[in-house]
Design an enzyme around this catalytic site. Structure first.
Site, PDB file in Angstrom:
ATOM      1  CG  HIS A   1      -2.211   0.686   1.026  1.00  0.00           C
ATOM      2  ND1 HIS A   1      -2.468   1.529  -0.051  1.00  0.00           N
ATOM      3  CD2 HIS A   1      -3.356   0.679   1.766  1.00  0.00           C
ATOM      4  CE1 HIS A   1      -3.700   1.994   0.044  1.00  0.00           C
ATOM      5  NE2 HIS A   1      -4.256   1.509   1.125  1.00  0.00           N
ATOM      6  CB  ALA A   2       4.377   1.934   0.920  1.00  0.00           C
TER       7      ALA A   2
END
Length: 221
Positions: A191-192
């Protein structure tokens, strides 16, 4: 194999704060499995006397290379964008029911990539071991297919605690429903580097390409 990449300037990178949040404050990745209709491309592949698996490898790699958020790596504290990715997949050995790690050099030219794949398969098909082709490049991402299992969800798990910002792709066995070949495709990403709308955009483009093979499938045996 020299891998081209360019540094990301954190000061101006739009995802800087999100990257920090999803790596330091709330480390998170996510997985989605989407059913895609491969009918048109599958039929076109078979009509041309080709194998579907290398066409799948090529198409996925090409589409990932169109979205820079899927081509991010980290060395110490520096982030980089790869210019392209390399598909890393498995060879299955029927004689002892094992698999071996493989990779094939990507080319944006489909004929060239298909030739690379065929050469690799011919060279390493009878080699056994966890990894049989050496010198896997740093831009290799995991992609595979389980042609004997149709699934509704597939989530790979990492047990080493190391961050991996490249996607993990897994396709399953297709099923024929109302004369359409429907294949599940699992997509896992940190998700980064990406959000849901990035993955949604990828699947929209993937379905569009599968629907219109005559626009890009320009080879035959």
């Amino acid at each position: 194999m020299v891998v081209a990449k360019s540094p990301i300037e954190l000061a101006t990178w739009p995802r800087r704060d999100y990257f920090y949040y999803f790596t330091k404050m709330m480390p998170t990745g996510f997985n989605v499995t989407v059913t895609v209709d491969i009918t048109a491309t599958y039929d076109a592949v078979k009509t041309r006397g080709l194998h579907f698996f290398p066409i799948y490898l090529y198409l996925i790699t090409q589409l990932l290379s169109e979205q820079p958020e899927f081509m991010i790596t980290q060395e110490k504290d520096q982030l980089y964008h790869f210019e392209t990715l390399t598909p890393s997949y498995s060879l299955y050995h029927q004689d002892d029911d094992t698999i071996s790690g493989m990779w094939t050099a990507y080319s944006p030219d489909l004929a060239t990539f298909y030739q690379h794949y065929e050469q690799d398969r011919s060279t390493y098909q009878n080699h056994h071991g966890v990894v049989v082709k050496p010198n896997q490049p740093e831009n290799a991402y995991m992609i595979n297919m389980m042609p004997s299992l149709h699934f509704s969800s597939y989530t790979p798990l990492s047990f080493n605690g190391l961050p991996n910002f490249l996607p993990v792709i897994e396709a399953g066995q297709y099923k024929v429903v109302a004369d359409r070949r429907l294949m599940p495709v699992s997509f896992t990403i940190h998700h980064a580097v990406a959000d849901g709308h990035h993955v949604s955009r990828f699947f929209e483009k993937l379905q569009a390409r599968f629907d219109e093979p005559d626009k890009w499938l320009n080879i035959s045996k």
